[in-house]
Design an enzyme around this catalytic site. Structure first.
Site, PDB file in Angstrom:
ATOM      1  N   ARG A 112       3.421   1.437  -7.535  1.00 36.30           N
ATOM      2  CA  ARG A 112       4.182   0.517  -6.924  1.00 36.30           C
ATOM      3  C   ARG A 112       5.701   1.093  -6.652  1.00 36.30           C
ATOM      4  NH1 ARG A 112       0.432  -1.865  -6.225  1.00 36.30           N
ATOM      5  NH2 ARG A 112      -0.237  -3.984  -7.055  1.00 36.30           N
ATOM      6  N   HIS A 124       0.317   1.697   1.809  1.00 32.83           N
ATOM      7  CA  HIS A 124      -0.255   1.343   0.648  1.00 32.83           C
ATOM      8  C   HIS A 124      -1.847   0.866   0.861  1.00 32.83           C
ATOM      9  CE1 HIS A 124       0.281  -1.848  -2.991  1.00 32.83           C
ATOM     10  NE2 HIS A 124      -1.051  -1.498  -2.931  1.00 32.83           N
TER      11      HIS A 124
END
Ligand code: NAP
Ligand code: GLV
Length: 309
Positions: free
Chosen positions: A224, A272
């Site tokens: 993250r 991502h």
């Protein structure tokens, strides 16, 4: 029984509808922006949307994250009597290891430097690196970290892993605690982050932690964006302390158009995509979780909200 898909992407519904129907024939699958009977909703598949509507579902039995990560849920208001589960899927795990291997090999075999040489039309041999002399440190030795560790070991890299509790993975040195973290970092030529984002891990990768890595190390973040203090990472790249970074995750996402990562010569950026959830492979476990909670049992792959992952 209605299964609600609460994600920003409405096209998700058709994929999940088709796949869940294979395991739960006749399931009523709807997007949360459509009309639905609140009392009929027993399961909500969640991905990064506000959670307040969950409190209006009187028969809710399962909150299922549509991803492996649950940071989008753990910090939010949740009806805590309803169990929370996450995706643990060998297909996703394999995808993540592909992404990690791709970037490890890219850095290890000097690919960024060879791209520059090609652009300049220069024929230059940078030498052959030695995998036995390239220790790799992995932050987070859960489902994803352990698989990446095993596959890197198969390629004969020395591999170290850091986790809260000690791990036994053949050929992989296990480190725990702040002392263990320091010992691992001092040896790591390539550092990989595969931690969950929790109160304890937010901002972990700062100037102090990066400073413990040997000069010229590389960093790969597929966990993250919130794990990293961006200004500290950029400073380490600019000073030459870090030779490069492969970044798949950011805070916020999408990464703003004017963010320095986009154009930084030492940053390899992906949007991502390291390991997506695949409806084909993940539907079975979601269907099984629905069966379990309907039978009054706990779901598989539960999340400990106090621990944060
Ligand atoms: P997991 O199975 O829960 O593993 C988490 C690991 O982190 C465990 O080894 C855990 O230690 C360790 N850990 C947690 N908090 C720690 C702390 N404070 N100090 C040291 N170690 C700590 O999670 P996973 O399935 O491997 O997934 C990891 C993360 O990857 C997800 O949370 C998600 O954010 C990210 N992800 C990204 C993508 C992408 O496409 N980029 C895709 C999927 C997942 P213990 O084993 O001792 O508990
Ligand atoms: C993706 O980032 C996930 O957590 O599954």
């Amino acid at each position: 029984m209605t299964i609600l898909i609460a994600s920003q992407n409405k096209k998700d519904v058709s994929a999940w509808h088709e796949r869940l129907a294979e395991h739960l024939p006749g399931a009523d699958v709807r997007h949360w922006t459509e009309d639905y009977d609140k009392a009929a909703v027993e399961t909500v598949l969640m991905w990064k949307v506000p959670t307040d509507f969950l409190f209006d579902l009187p028969n809710l039995k399962l909150i299922q994250s549509l991803g492996a990560g649950v940071d989008h849920l753990v910090g939010a208001a949740l009806p805590h009597h309803v169990p929370l589960a996450r995706i643990v899927d060998p297909w996703m795990t394999g995808s993540m290891s592909e992404f990690i291997l791709m970037n490890v090999l890219r850095f290890f075999r000097y690919d960024p430097a060879y791209r520059h040489l090609q652009a300049e039309g220069r024929w230059e041999d940078l030498g052959t690196p030695d995998r036995f002399e390239t220790p790799i440190g992995i932050l987070g030795m859960g489902e994803l970290g352990q698989d990446a560790a095993r596959k890197l070991r198969m390629m004969e890299f020395p591999v170290m892993g850091w986790s809260r509790s000690p791990k036994t993975v053949e050929g992989v040195e296990s480190y725990t605690g702040r002392d263990g973290l320091g010992r691992m970092l001092r040896q790591a030529s390539i550092l990989i982050c595969l931690l969950p984002l929790t109160q304890e891990t937010r901002g972990l990768i700062d100037a102090e932690i990066i400073g413990l890595l040997p000069r010229g190390a590389y960093f790969i973040n597929a966990a993250r964006g919130g794990h990293v203090v961006d200004a500290d990472l950029l400073a380490a790249l600019d000073s030459g302390h870090l030779a490069g970074a492969a970044l798949d995750v950011f805070e916020p996402e999408p990464l703003p158009a004017d963010h320095p990562y986009w154009t930084h010569p030492k940053v390899i950026l992906t949007p991502h995509i390291a390991a997506d959830t695949n409806a084909r492979t993940a539907a079975r476990q979601i269907a099984e979780n629905i069966r379990l909670v309907r039978a009054g049992q706990k779901p598989n792959n539960p999340v400990d909200t106090r621990r944060g992952y």
